[in-house]
Design a protein around this motif. Structure first.
Motif, PDB file in Angstrom:
ATOM      1  N   SER A  88       0.837  -1.192   0.000  1.00 36.81           N
ATOM      2  CA  SER A  88       0.000   0.000   0.000  1.00 36.81           C
ATOM      3  C   SER A  88       0.873   1.244   0.000  1.00 36.81           C
ATOM      4  O   SER A  88       2.009   1.222   0.489  1.00 36.81           O
ATOM      5  N   ALA A  89       0.328   2.333  -0.546  1.00 28.83           N
ATOM      6  CA  ALA A  89       1.038   3.618  -0.549  1.00 28.83           C
ATOM      7  C   ALA A  89       0.037   4.735  -0.280  1.00 28.83           C
ATOM      8  O   ALA A  89      -1.142   4.640  -0.649  1.00 28.83           O
ATOM      9  N   TRP A  90       0.514   5.799   0.370  1.00 30.91           N
ATOM     10  CA  TRP A  90      -0.361   6.941   0.633  1.00 30.91           C
ATOM     11  C   TRP A  90       0.460   8.184   0.942  1.00 30.91           C
ATOM     12  O   TRP A  90       1.652   8.104   1.227  1.00 30.91           O
ATOM     13  N   ARG A  91      -0.210   9.322   0.866  1.00 31.54           N
ATOM     14  CA  ARG A  91       0.413  10.596   1.238  1.00 31.54           C
ATOM     15  C   ARG A  91      -0.035  10.956   2.652  1.00 31.54           C
ATOM     16  O   ARG A  91      -1.148  10.651   3.071  1.00 31.54           O
ATOM     17  N   MET A  92       0.838  11.644   3.349  1.00 33.98           N
ATOM     18  CA  MET A  92       0.557  11.951   4.745  1.00 33.98           C
ATOM     19  C   MET A  92      -0.434  13.102   4.900  1.00 33.98           C
ATOM     20  O   MET A  92      -1.257  13.105   5.810  1.00 33.98           O
ATOM     21  N   THR A  93      -0.352  14.109   4.019  1.00 36.01           N
ATOM     22  CA  THR A  93      -1.201  15.286   4.167  1.00 36.01           C
ATOM     23  C   THR A  93      -1.635  15.810   2.809  1.00 36.01           C
ATOM     24  O   THR A  93      -0.987  15.593   1.781  1.00 36.01           O
ATOM     25  N   GLY A  94      -2.761  16.546   2.818  1.00 36.81           N
ATOM     26  CA  GLY A  94      -3.176  17.344   1.665  1.00 36.81           C
ATOM     27  C   GLY A  94      -3.438  16.564   0.403  1.00 36.81           C
ATOM     28  O   GLY A  94      -3.126  17.013  -0.689  1.00 36.81           O
ATOM     29  N   ASP A  95      -4.040  15.366   0.528  1.00 36.87           N
ATOM     30  CA  ASP A  95      -4.281  14.579  -0.672  1.00 36.87           C
ATOM     31  C   ASP A  95      -5.600  13.830  -0.527  1.00 36.87           C
ATOM     32  O   ASP A  95      -5.893  13.278   0.534  1.00 36.87           O
ATOM     33  N   ASP A  96      -6.395  13.810  -1.591  1.00 41.69           N
ATOM     34  CA  ASP A  96      -7.692  13.155  -1.541  1.00 41.69           C
ATOM     35  C   ASP A  96      -7.683  11.754  -2.134  1.00 41.69           C
ATOM     36  O   ASP A  96      -8.721  11.102  -2.204  1.00 41.69           O
ATOM     37  N   THR A  97      -6.522  11.287  -2.595  1.00 41.49           N
ATOM     38  CA  THR A  97      -6.489   9.971  -3.225  1.00 41.49           C
ATOM     39  C   THR A  97      -6.556   8.847  -2.203  1.00 41.49           C
ATOM     40  O   THR A  97      -6.875   7.711  -2.538  1.00 41.49           O
ATOM     41  N   GLY A  98      -6.277   9.149  -0.931  1.00 43.63           N
ATOM     42  CA  GLY A  98      -6.300   8.106   0.081  1.00 43.63           C
ATOM     43  C   GLY A  98      -5.199   7.096  -0.128  1.00 43.63           C
ATOM     44  O   GLY A  98      -4.107   7.408  -0.599  1.00 43.63           O
ATOM     45  N   VAL A  99      -5.485   5.836   0.209  1.00 40.09           N
ATOM     46  CA  VAL A  99      -4.520   4.756   0.123  1.00 40.09           C
ATOM     47  C   VAL A  99      -4.737   4.010  -1.193  1.00 40.09           C
ATOM     48  O   VAL A  99      -5.876   3.801  -1.627  1.00 40.09           O
ATOM     49  N   VAL A 100      -3.642   3.600  -1.842  1.00 39.50           N
ATOM     50  CA  VAL A 100      -3.731   2.892  -3.117  1.00 39.50           C
ATOM     51  C   VAL A 100      -2.968   1.575  -3.049  1.00 39.50           C
ATOM     52  O   VAL A 100      -2.045   1.406  -2.251  1.00 39.50           O
ATOM     53  N   PHE A 101      -3.393   0.621  -3.898  1.00 42.54           N
ATOM     54  CA  PHE A 101      -2.591  -0.572  -4.109  1.00 42.54           C
ATOM     55  C   PHE A 101      -1.261  -0.150  -4.736  1.00 42.54           C
ATOM     56  O   PHE A 101      -1.228   0.691  -5.639  1.00 42.54           O
ATOM     57  N   ALA A 102      -0.167  -0.749  -4.283  1.00 44.56           N
ATOM     58  CA  ALA A 102       1.160  -0.474  -4.841  1.00 44.56           C
ATOM     59  C   ALA A 102       1.810  -1.800  -5.222  1.00 44.56           C
ATOM     60  O   ALA A 102       1.835  -2.741  -4.423  1.00 44.56           O
ATOM     61  N   LEU A 103       2.308  -1.856  -6.446  1.00 45.33           N
ATOM     62  CA  LEU A 103       2.884  -3.097  -6.973  1.00 45.33           C
ATOM     63  C   LEU A 103       4.153  -2.767  -7.738  1.00 45.33           C
ATOM     64  O   LEU A 103       4.186  -1.809  -8.522  1.00 45.33           O
ATOM     65  N   ALA A 104       5.203  -3.542  -7.505  1.00 43.83           N
ATOM     66  CA  ALA A 104       6.480  -3.308  -8.190  1.00 43.83           C
ATOM     67  C   ALA A 104       7.070  -4.633  -8.639  1.00 43.83           C
ATOM     68  O   ALA A 104       6.829  -5.684  -8.027  1.00 43.83           O
ATOM     69  N   ARG A 105       7.856  -4.567  -9.728  1.00 39.53           N
ATOM     70  CA  ARG A 105       8.597  -5.752 -10.160  1.00 39.53           C
ATOM     71  C   ARG A 105      10.060  -5.381 -10.360  1.00 39.53           C
ATOM     72  O   ARG A 105      10.377  -4.365 -10.993  1.00 39.53           O
ATOM     73  N   LEU A 106      10.926  -6.205  -9.790  1.00 40.33           N
ATOM     74  CA  LEU A 106      12.369  -6.019  -9.890  1.00 40.33           C
ATOM     75  C   LEU A 106      12.965  -7.092 -10.780  1.00 40.33           C
ATOM     76  O   LEU A 106      12.496  -8.233 -10.810  1.00 40.33           O
ATOM     77  N   THR A 107      14.020  -6.742 -11.494  1.00 41.26           N
ATOM     78  CA  THR A 107      14.774  -7.735 -12.246  1.00 41.26           C
ATOM     79  C   THR A 107      15.540  -8.635 -11.270  1.00 41.26           C
ATOM     80  O   THR A 107      15.691  -8.309 -10.086  1.00 41.26           O
ATOM     81  N   PRO A 108      16.052  -9.771 -11.728  1.00 39.74           N
ATOM     82  CA  PRO A 108      16.853 -10.621 -10.840  1.00 39.74           C
ATOM     83  C   PRO A 108      18.086  -9.916 -10.295  1.00 39.74           C
ATOM     84  O   PRO A 108      18.653 -10.358  -9.289  1.00 39.74           O
TER      85      PRO A 108
END
Length: 422
Positions: A349-369
């Motif tokens: 999950s990802a979110w901003r601490m202040t001043g944002d209306d998007t709230g919490v979002v799904f966060a997904l990342a992919r790394l190479t080997p």
């Protein structure tokens, strides 16, 4: 070589059918033709997002041999979805199966016969001194409690002292034995706890003499186990936290700390400037390298250890990689998997601490080997998904086609999202 030739001939006979199937799929879901790795999969519930039933949870995910998706998380219900995102009504009649033990679930795994194993915690029957105890249950593929497992499909195991125990992760070895890892508390002190059960639910006395073991790290601080995995040699790896440190222990199949791992079987790693939750997630790759996920001030943190317990310098230069914070103030890791190409997928999950209306979002990342963000995945290796105002991304699993499933909550409901892997 004969087997390879047979597969090639069979494939050529079926090629027209395969092409017809692909054409039908593109007609039914035209957006698939333009979809790329990291996009939501429109063949899953129409838009890549499926919602669970009230009273269920989708925080932890496992996928069976036919691609059916099993979820648990904090409640006493197990849910199974079909590969298309619909609830599977062949599972306990409506896709929802009650957990046999009287407690909460926190982990799930699928065995070779597609039976569902769940772990969590439950009150100790008749024991007023032991507040909570390890609880493991097994359901048949139809969602009913498996009577071949401890008679009624469940087993509860007090571990350690008289306070609270709980399972955080379960894994199943090639012999069908179930490994449950979590924490055991005694007078306010907590330590790693591991139990192994035979396929029939009995304690495996070949494991540490009585089927269970506990581990306290040298710094003598509270340690909490969050995940468990098995390597190709049958060794058991447990990851968690000691204070703000990543804490990893490896055990032999006999239940002893493995002296070939960092000399004493234990490793702690301090991620500067600090980690919020220590090690939250865990996977072992085909070379028995241990990959651990967590978070620090740079976002989700992924750490890879060589089989001897040292940080792997071939991974991001020093063994530690970061997803950064996805353009938000905070990102936390709750899921981790390694795909068939050795790429590491991390969810949370990802979110901003202040001043944002998007709230919490799904966060997904992919790394190479090698530990770099994968540019073939959503262009920069990262993707976020908003599902209502507060969408908490949690656990992660890969299906037989390599597609990425992330569970959590969105719009106040249990939710699953499926992403294309490319």
């Amino acid at each position: 070589m004969a087997g390879m030739a047979i597969r090639q001939r069979s494939s050529s006979r079926r090629r027209p059918l395969a092409l017809l199937g692909a054409a039908i799929l593109l007609v039914a879901f035209p957006s698939i033709a333009n979809a790329a790795a990291g996009d939501l999969d429109p063949s899953f519930s129409g838009d890549g997002i499926a919602f669970g039933a009230p009273g269920s949870d989708t925080w932890h995910i496992a996928v069976d041999s036919t691609g059916r998706i099993v979820t648990v998380g904090g409640t006493d219900v197990v849910t199974r979805f079909l590969p298309n995102g619909k609830l599977d009504k062949s599972f306990s009649g409506n896709g929802l199966a009650p957990v046999p033990f009287d407690g909460n679930t926190s982990s799930v795994a699928i065995d070779a016969r597609d039976r569902v194993v769940v772990g969590g915690s439950a009150p100790t029957p008749g024991d007023t001194n032991h507040q909570r105890t390890f609880a493991v249950a097994r359901l048949k593929a139809n969602g009913k409690p498996d009577p071949s497992f401890s008679g009624d499909g469940q087993v509860v195991t007090p571990i350690g002292g008289p306070l609270s125990d709980g399972v955080a992760g379960v894994a199943i070895d090639p012999q069908g034995r179930i490994v449950a890892a979590g924490s055991s508390s005694y007078h306010g002190d907590s330590e790693f706890a591991v139990a192994r059960y035979l396929a029939n639910g009995g304690p495996d006395n070949s494991f540490s003499g009585d089927g269970q073991t506990r581990t306290r790290f040298p710094n003598d601080g509270d340690t909490y186990a969050n995940a468990v995995a098995l390597d190709s040699k049958g060794r058991i790896v447990v990851a968690g936290t000691e204070g703000e440190f990543f804490a990893i222990a490896r055990y032999t199949s006999a239940g002893n700390l493995d002296r070939a791992f960092s000399q004493d079987g234990m490793v702690t790693t301090n991620l500067h400037p600090y980690s919020y939750n220590g090690a939250s997630t865990l996977a072992v790759d085909d070379l028995n390298r241990i990959v651990v996920g967590g978070d620090n001030s740079n976002g989700m943190a992924v750490v890879r250890y060589r089989p001897n317990g040292t940080l792997d310098p071939a991974f991001s230069g020093d063994g530690v990689a970061s997803t950064t914070r996805f353009g938000y103030d905070v990102s936390l890791n709750y899921g981790l998997a390694i795909d068939g190409q050795g790429r590491i997928v991390a969810s949370g999950s990802a979110w901003r601490m202040t001043g944002d209306d998007t709230g919490v979002v799904f966060a997904l990342a992919r790394l190479t080997p090698q530990g770099a963000l994968d540019p073939s995945f959503s262009q920069d290796g990262r993707v976020t998904t908003s599902i209502g105002h507060d969408a908490w991304g949690r656990g992660l699993a890969l299906d037989p086609q390599g597609r990425i499933l992330v569970g959590g909550t969105g719009k106040g409901q249990p939710v699953l999202a499926r992403y294309l892997s490319g």
